[in-house]
Design a protein around this motif. Structure first.
Motif, PDB file in Angstrom:
ATOM      1  N   ASP A 195      65.487  81.558  23.439  1.00 43.88           N
ATOM      2  CA  ASP A 195      66.068  81.682  24.764  1.00 43.88           C
ATOM      3  C   ASP A 195      66.597  80.312  25.176  1.00 43.88           C
ATOM      4  OD1 ASP A 195      66.602  81.959  27.468  1.00 43.88           O
ATOM      5  OD2 ASP A 195      64.657  82.840  27.962  1.00 43.88           O
ATOM      6  N   LEU A 196      67.909  80.192  25.358  1.00 40.90           N
ATOM      7  CA  LEU A 196      68.497  78.888  25.682  1.00 40.90           C
ATOM      8  C   LEU A 196      68.039  78.341  27.024  1.00 40.90           C
ATOM      9  CD1 LEU A 196      72.139  79.380  24.372  1.00 40.90           C
ATOM     10  CD2 LEU A 196      70.167  78.363  23.215  1.00 40.90           C
ATOM     11  N   ALA A 197      67.563  79.205  27.880  1.00 43.63           N
ATOM     12  CA  ALA A 197      67.039  78.768  29.174  1.00 43.63           C
ATOM     13  C   ALA A 197      65.517  78.771  29.178  1.00 43.63           C
ATOM     14  CB  ALA A 197      67.570  79.670  30.289  1.00 43.63           C
ATOM     15  N   GLY A 198      64.920  79.084  28.043  1.00 43.42           N
ATOM     16  CA  GLY A 198      63.465  79.150  27.950  1.00 43.42           C
ATOM     17  C   GLY A 198      62.836  77.786  27.723  1.00 43.42           C
ATOM     18  N   PRO A 199      61.520  77.722  27.730  1.00 41.71           N
ATOM     19  CA  PRO A 199      60.812  76.453  27.652  1.00 41.71           C
ATOM     20  C   PRO A 199      60.579  75.915  26.240  1.00 41.71           C
ATOM     21  CG  PRO A 199      59.242  78.204  27.995  1.00 41.71           C
ATOM     22  CD  PRO A 199      60.612  78.843  28.020  1.00 41.71           C
ATOM     23  N   ARG A 200      60.997  76.620  25.185  1.00 45.36           N
ATOM     24  CA  ARG A 200      60.626  76.163  23.844  1.00 45.36           C
ATOM     25  C   ARG A 200      61.779  75.818  22.911  1.00 45.36           C
ATOM     26  NH1 ARG A 200      56.392  80.244  24.530  1.00 45.36           N
ATOM     27  NH2 ARG A 200      57.830  81.718  23.642  1.00 45.36           N
ATOM     28  N   ALA A 201      62.751  76.698  22.717  1.00 50.17           N
ATOM     29  CA  ALA A 201      63.740  76.544  21.639  1.00 50.17           C
ATOM     30  C   ALA A 201      64.496  75.211  21.707  1.00 50.17           C
ATOM     31  CB  ALA A 201      64.707  77.719  21.631  1.00 50.17           C
ATOM     32  N   LEU A 202      65.233  74.979  22.794  1.00 54.47           N
ATOM     33  CA  LEU A 202      66.008  73.734  22.881  1.00 54.47           C
ATOM     34  C   LEU A 202      65.106  72.510  23.024  1.00 54.47           C
ATOM     35  CD1 LEU A 202      69.167  74.657  24.975  1.00 54.47           C
ATOM     36  CD2 LEU A 202      68.949  74.333  22.507  1.00 54.47           C
ATOM     37  N   GLN A 203      63.976  72.692  23.684  1.00 58.28           N
ATOM     38  CA  GLN A 203      63.026  71.582  23.808  1.00 58.28           C
ATOM     39  C   GLN A 203      62.532  71.149  22.427  1.00 58.28           C
ATOM     40  OE1 GLN A 203      62.193  69.986  26.646  1.00 58.28           O
ATOM     41  NE2 GLN A 203      63.412  71.302  27.962  1.00 58.28           N
ATOM     42  N   ALA A 204      62.239  72.126  21.561  1.00 63.46           N
ATOM     43  CA  ALA A 204      61.764  71.821  20.202  1.00 63.46           C
ATOM     44  C   ALA A 204      62.867  71.170  19.370  1.00 63.46           C
ATOM     45  CB  ALA A 204      61.258  73.087  19.515  1.00 63.46           C
ATOM     46  N   ILE A 205      64.079  71.655  19.516  1.00 67.44           N
ATOM     47  CA  ILE A 205      65.200  71.049  18.793  1.00 67.44           C
ATOM     48  C   ILE A 205      65.383  69.608  19.254  1.00 67.44           C
ATOM     49  CG2 ILE A 205      67.703  71.105  18.495  1.00 67.44           C
ATOM     50  CD1 ILE A 205      67.452  74.203  18.600  1.00 67.44           C
ATOM     51  N   GLY A 206      65.352  69.394  20.559  1.00 67.31           N
ATOM     52  CA  GLY A 206      65.490  68.036  21.090  1.00 67.31           C
ATOM     53  C   GLY A 206      64.399  67.115  20.590  1.00 67.31           C
ATOM     54  N   ALA A 207      63.176  67.595  20.567  1.00 67.36           N
ATOM     55  CA  ALA A 207      62.051  66.775  20.081  1.00 67.36           C
ATOM     56  C   ALA A 207      62.229  66.433  18.605  1.00 67.36           C
ATOM     57  CB  ALA A 207      60.728  67.509  20.292  1.00 67.36           C
ATOM     58  N   TYR A 208      62.631  67.410  17.807  1.00 65.95           N
ATOM     59  CA  TYR A 208      62.850  67.158  16.380  1.00 65.95           C
ATOM     60  C   TYR A 208      63.963  66.129  16.166  1.00 65.95           C
ATOM     61  CZ  TYR A 208      64.396  67.737  11.598  1.00 65.95           C
ATOM     62  OH  TYR A 208      64.776  67.483  10.306  1.00 65.95           O
ATOM     63  N   LEU A 209      65.054  66.271  16.897  1.00 63.33           N
ATOM     64  CA  LEU A 209      66.157  65.325  16.756  1.00 63.33           C
ATOM     65  C   LEU A 209      65.726  63.910  17.139  1.00 63.33           C
ATOM     66  CD1 LEU A 209      69.115  67.466  18.131  1.00 63.33           C
ATOM     67  CD2 LEU A 209      68.652  66.863  15.743  1.00 63.33           C
ATOM     68  N   LYS A 210      64.950  63.791  18.198  1.00 67.49           N
ATOM     69  CA  LYS A 210      64.461  62.475  18.615  1.00 67.49           C
ATOM     70  C   LYS A 210      63.525  61.881  17.567  1.00 67.49           C
ATOM     71  CE  LYS A 210      64.980  63.375  23.521  1.00 67.49           C
ATOM     72  NZ  LYS A 210      64.324  63.744  24.777  1.00 67.49           N
ATOM     73  N   GLU A 211      62.626  62.711  17.022  1.00 69.78           N
ATOM     74  CA  GLU A 211      61.683  62.240  15.998  1.00 69.78           C
ATOM     75  C   GLU A 211      62.400  61.743  14.744  1.00 69.78           C
ATOM     76  OE1 GLU A 211      58.970  65.404  15.089  1.00 69.78           O
ATOM     77  OE2 GLU A 211      58.243  65.516  17.156  1.00 69.78           O
ATOM     78  N   THR A 212      63.516  62.366  14.424  1.00 74.85           N
ATOM     79  CA  THR A 212      64.256  62.010  13.209  1.00 74.85           C
ATOM     80  C   THR A 212      65.438  61.090  13.511  1.00 74.85           C
ATOM     81  OG1 THR A 212      65.577  64.042  13.355  1.00 74.85           O
ATOM     82  CG2 THR A 212      63.563  64.118  12.004  1.00 74.85           C
ATOM     83  N   ASN A 213      65.476  60.570  14.743  1.00 70.21           N
ATOM     84  CA  ASN A 213      66.496  59.608  15.162  1.00 70.21           C
ATOM     85  C   ASN A 213      67.919  60.165  14.993  1.00 70.21           C
ATOM     86  OD1 ASN A 213      67.138  57.175  16.354  1.00 70.21           O
ATOM     87  ND2 ASN A 213      67.495  56.178  14.376  1.00 70.21           N
ATOM     88  N   ARG A 214      68.110  61.391  15.440  1.00 65.19           N
ATOM     89  CA  ARG A 214      69.416  62.054  15.367  1.00 65.19           C
ATOM     90  C   ARG A 214      69.859  62.464  16.761  1.00 65.19           C
ATOM     91  NH1 ARG A 214      68.702  65.867  10.023  1.00 65.19           N
ATOM     92  NH2 ARG A 214      67.674  64.279   8.807  1.00 65.19           N
ATOM     93  N   THR A 215      71.148  62.751  16.868  1.00 68.11           N
ATOM     94  CA  THR A 215      71.695  63.213  18.139  1.00 68.11           C
ATOM     95  C   THR A 215      72.545  64.461  17.920  1.00 68.11           C
ATOM     96  OG1 THR A 215      73.633  61.800  17.912  1.00 68.11           O
ATOM     97  CG2 THR A 215      71.771  60.892  19.155  1.00 68.11           C
ATOM     98  N   VAL A 216      72.807  65.156  19.007  1.00 64.86           N
ATOM     99  CA  VAL A 216      73.697  66.310  18.970  1.00 64.86           C
ATOM    100  C   VAL A 216      75.131  65.791  18.998  1.00 64.86           C
ATOM    101  CG1 VAL A 216      74.480  68.335  20.262  1.00 64.86           C
ATOM    102  CG2 VAL A 216      72.037  67.796  20.137  1.00 64.86           C
ATOM    103  N   SER A 217      75.923  66.231  18.042  1.00 64.61           N
ATOM    104  CA  SER A 217      77.346  65.887  18.031  1.00 64.61           C
ATOM    105  C   SER A 217      78.152  66.980  18.708  1.00 64.61           C
ATOM    106  CB  SER A 217      77.866  65.728  16.596  1.00 64.61           C
ATOM    107  OG  SER A 217      77.166  64.740  15.918  1.00 64.61           O
ATOM    108  N   VAL A 218      77.896  68.222  18.279  1.00 59.85           N
ATOM    109  CA  VAL A 218      78.627  69.378  18.778  1.00 59.85           C
ATOM    110  C   VAL A 218      77.633  70.491  19.062  1.00 59.85           C
ATOM    111  CG1 VAL A 218      80.359  71.135  18.211  1.00 59.85           C
ATOM    112  CG2 VAL A 218      80.652  68.795  17.387  1.00 59.85           C
ATOM    113  N   TYR A 219      77.806  71.142  20.190  1.00 59.75           N
ATOM    114  CA  TYR A 219      76.960  72.270  20.563  1.00 59.75           C
ATOM    115  C   TYR A 219      77.899  73.408  20.924  1.00 59.75           C
ATOM    116  CZ  TYR A 219      73.175  74.734  23.089  1.00 59.75           C
ATOM    117  OH  TYR A 219      72.248  75.638  23.533  1.00 59.75           O
ATOM    118  N   TYR A 220      77.916  74.458  20.095  1.00 62.35           N
ATOM    119  CA  TYR A 220      78.763  75.619  20.337  1.00 62.35           C
ATOM    120  C   TYR A 220      78.016  76.620  21.207  1.00 62.35           C
ATOM    121  CZ  TYR A 220      81.452  79.849  19.631  1.00 62.35           C
ATOM    122  OH  TYR A 220      82.171  80.994  19.840  1.00 62.35           O
TER     123      TYR A 220
END
Length: 117
Positions: free
Chosen positions: A4-29
């Motif tokens: 759920d894009l407005a839910g408390p887990r999916a995007l939060q988990a993606i953001g946490a993973y990207l931060k942990e691996t020192n990556r950023t979002v380039s494009v979000y469709y």
């Protein structure tokens, strides 16, 4: 990822993973999901989730825009949909107060895309 894009887990988990691996979002469709988020009253939660994603100044959102049965732009055959690019920074600026923006405002924003690779 299914979530759920407005839910408390999916995007939060993606953001946490990207931060942990020192990556950023380039494009979000986004396709046209925002219209459903507005319709369901959860757009502010989605904005919070986007805000939690690690981005750069040139990170962009791509959304699909449909002409409701009317041709959009020029061309043969006529096109009934198009893609729109907006920087994440501009999106967050427009949605700074999520209650003050609507779907049409996002689609008709005339600010130039300043994203550069």
């Amino acid at each position: 990822v299914v979530g759920d894009l407005a839910g408390p887990r999916a995007l939060q988990a993606i953001g946490a993973y990207l931060k942990e691996t020192n990556r950023t979002v380039s494009v979000y469709y986004l396709s046209n999901v925002e219209q459903y988020l507005f319709r369901n009253g959860v757009f502010p939660a989605f904005v919070s989730n986007v805000r939690a994603l690690p981005t750069r100044p040139n990170s962009i959102l791509i959304r699909s825009r449909f002409g409701r049965g009317y041709p959009m732009g020029r061309g043969s055959p006529p096109q009934f949909g198009s893609q729109q690019v907006q920087t994440v920074a501009r999106f967050l600026e427009l949605a700074a107060v999520a209650d003050s923006v609507d779907y049409w405002s996002l689609l008709t924003d005339t600010a130039k895309v300043r994203a550069r690779p």
